[in-house]
Motif scaffolding. Structure first.
Motif, PDB file in Angstrom:
ATOM      1  N   SER A  16      14.412  71.916  25.382  1.00 18.48           N
ATOM      2  CA  SER A  16      13.366  71.637  26.351  1.00 18.48           C
ATOM      3  C   SER A  16      12.826  70.227  26.158  1.00 18.48           C
ATOM      4  O   SER A  16      13.065  69.591  25.139  1.00 18.48           O
ATOM      5  N   GLY A  17      12.092  69.765  27.161  1.00 16.04           N
ATOM      6  CA  GLY A  17      11.498  68.433  27.104  1.00 16.04           C
ATOM      7  C   GLY A  17      12.302  67.413  27.885  1.00 16.04           C
ATOM      8  O   GLY A  17      13.240  67.750  28.608  1.00 16.04           O
ATOM      9  N   LYS A  18      11.948  66.134  27.728  1.00 16.51           N
ATOM     10  CA  LYS A  18      12.605  65.083  28.504  1.00 16.51           C
ATOM     11  C   LYS A  18      14.045  64.840  28.070  1.00 16.51           C
ATOM     12  O   LYS A  18      14.830  64.284  28.819  1.00 16.51           O
ATOM     13  N   SER A  19      14.411  65.268  26.859  1.00 17.49           N
ATOM     14  CA  SER A  19      15.782  65.109  26.358  1.00 17.49           C
ATOM     15  C   SER A  19      16.573  66.418  26.422  1.00 17.49           C
ATOM     16  O   SER A  19      17.504  66.623  25.651  1.00 17.49           O
ATOM     17  N   LYS A  20      16.229  67.298  27.331  1.00 17.29           N
ATOM     18  CA  LYS A  20      16.872  68.617  27.439  1.00 17.29           C
ATOM     19  C   LYS A  20      18.375  68.480  27.665  1.00 17.29           C
ATOM     20  O   LYS A  20      18.831  67.685  28.483  1.00 17.29           O
ATOM     21  N   GLY A  21      19.152  69.245  26.888  1.00 19.79           N
ATOM     22  CA  GLY A  21      20.599  69.252  27.037  1.00 19.79           C
ATOM     23  C   GLY A  21      21.331  68.194  26.217  1.00 19.79           C
ATOM     24  O   GLY A  21      22.548  68.166  26.201  1.00 19.79           O
ATOM     25  N   VAL A  22      20.606  67.350  25.504  1.00 17.85           N
ATOM     26  CA  VAL A  22      21.214  66.273  24.725  1.00 17.85           C
ATOM     27  C   VAL A  22      21.614  66.805  23.352  1.00 17.85           C
ATOM     28  O   VAL A  22      20.856  67.525  22.707  1.00 17.85           O
ATOM     29  N   LYS A  23      22.831  66.456  22.928  1.00 13.18           N
ATOM     30  CA  LYS A  23      23.287  66.820  21.590  1.00 13.18           C
ATOM     31  C   LYS A  23      23.079  65.629  20.667  1.00 13.18           C
ATOM     32  O   LYS A  23      23.255  64.482  21.074  1.00 13.18           O
ATOM     33  N   LYS A  39      18.730  62.210  15.958  1.00 13.36           N
ATOM     34  CA  LYS A  39      19.162  60.851  16.295  1.00 13.36           C
ATOM     35  C   LYS A  39      19.197  60.651  17.812  1.00 13.36           C
ATOM     36  O   LYS A  39      19.767  61.464  18.540  1.00 13.36           O
ATOM     37  N   ASN A  40      18.570  59.580  18.295  1.00 14.21           N
ATOM     38  CA  ASN A  40      18.519  59.180  19.708  1.00 14.21           C
ATOM     39  C   ASN A  40      17.878  60.226  20.618  1.00 14.21           C
ATOM     40  O   ASN A  40      18.187  60.290  21.802  1.00 14.21           O
ATOM     41  N   VAL A  41      16.969  61.042  20.074  1.00 14.45           N
ATOM     42  CA  VAL A  41      16.236  62.028  20.866  1.00 14.45           C
ATOM     43  C   VAL A  41      14.753  61.845  20.588  1.00 14.45           C
ATOM     44  O   VAL A  41      14.353  61.584  19.464  1.00 14.45           O
ATOM     45  N   ASN A  42      13.929  61.990  21.636  1.00 15.94           N
ATOM     46  CA  ASN A  42      12.473  61.849  21.523  1.00 15.94           C
ATOM     47  C   ASN A  42      12.113  60.468  20.982  1.00 15.94           C
ATOM     48  O   ASN A  42      11.345  60.325  20.032  1.00 15.94           O
ATOM     49  N   VAL A  43      12.671  59.439  21.599  1.00 14.89           N
ATOM     50  CA  VAL A  43      12.452  58.057  21.173  1.00 14.89           C
ATOM     51  C   VAL A  43      11.109  57.566  21.720  1.00 14.89           C
ATOM     52  O   VAL A  43      10.820  57.706  22.906  1.00 14.89           O
ATOM     53  N   VAL A  44      10.279  57.037  20.819  1.00 16.92           N
ATOM     54  CA  VAL A  44       8.973  56.509  21.201  1.00 16.92           C
ATOM     55  C   VAL A  44       8.896  55.036  20.826  1.00 16.92           C
ATOM     56  O   VAL A  44       9.616  54.566  19.948  1.00 16.92           O
ATOM     57  N   THR A  45       8.010  54.306  21.493  1.00 13.59           N
ATOM     58  CA  THR A  45       7.790  52.895  21.199  1.00 13.59           C
ATOM     59  C   THR A  45       6.649  52.776  20.201  1.00 13.59           C
ATOM     60  O   THR A  45       5.580  53.341  20.405  1.00 13.59           O
ATOM     61  N   GLU A  63      12.753  57.288  16.509  1.00 15.49           N
ATOM     62  CA  GLU A  63      12.847  58.706  16.850  1.00 15.49           C
ATOM     63  C   GLU A  63      11.629  59.422  16.291  1.00 15.49           C
ATOM     64  O   GLU A  63      11.257  59.231  15.149  1.00 15.49           O
ATOM     65  N   SER A  64      11.020  60.253  17.106  1.00 15.37           N
ATOM     66  CA  SER A  64       9.858  61.019  16.682  1.00 15.37           C
ATOM     67  C   SER A  64      10.270  62.461  16.407  1.00 15.37           C
ATOM     68  O   SER A  64      11.279  62.935  16.920  1.00 15.37           O
ATOM     69  N   ALA A  65       9.469  63.162  15.613  1.00 12.43           N
ATOM     70  CA  ALA A  65       9.784  64.543  15.248  1.00 12.43           C
ATOM     71  C   ALA A  65       9.524  65.482  16.422  1.00 12.43           C
ATOM     72  O   ALA A  65       8.666  65.233  17.261  1.00 12.43           O
ATOM     73  N   LEU A  66      10.297  66.566  16.476  1.00 12.91           N
ATOM     74  CA  LEU A  66      10.051  67.622  17.437  1.00 12.91           C
ATOM     75  C   LEU A  66      10.179  68.965  16.737  1.00 12.91           C
ATOM     76  O   LEU A  66      10.812  69.066  15.690  1.00 12.91           O
ATOM     77  N   TYR A  67       9.562  69.981  17.308  1.00  9.97           N
ATOM     78  CA  TYR A  67       9.563  71.299  16.669  1.00  9.97           C
ATOM     79  C   TYR A  67      10.967  71.870  16.604  1.00  9.97           C
ATOM     80  O   TYR A  67      11.765  71.709  17.531  1.00  9.97           O
TER      81      TYR A  67
END
Length: 100
Positions: A16-23, A39-45, A63-67
């Motif tokens: 789920s989220g803006k990176s849904k479906g990304v491996k 890696k390369n998921v939930n990238v923040v500035t 890359e930021s942490a996600l649950y």
């Protein structure tokens, strides 16, 4: 502290989220917070201030942490995102019964 079903180096798919479906590959795991960094998921500035003389400041992407509940392990044999079972201490794919 809960037991994590993913380890550093595993391939996971974001559910789920803006990176849904990304491996992507798991870079770090935090069991205390129940979070993972992929890696390369939930990238923040991030705004970085130069600390020493001559250091470069500015904006960097991190890359930021996600649950951990928002990711699912990808089986190396069948290539599908799957739930994880346990069989004698080993992790098992629920779809193809392959150990990994």
């Amino acid at each position: 502290m809960s037991k994590m079903f993913v380890k550093t180096g595993d391939t996971v798919m974001v559910l789920s989220g803006k990176s849904k479906g990304v491996k992507g590959e798991v870079i770090a795991v935090s069991p205390k917070e129940n979070k993972v960094i992929v890696k390369n998921v939930n990238v923040v500035t991030k705004h970085v201030k130069p600390r020493k003389m001559g250091d470069q400041g500015g904006l960097i992407e991190v890359e930021s942490a996600l649950y951990a509940s928002k990711v699912q392990l990808v089986c190396p044999k069948c290539g599908k995102a799957t739930r994880v079972g346990r069989n004698g201490g080993k992790r098992v794919c629920k779809q193809c019964a392959n150990e990994f």
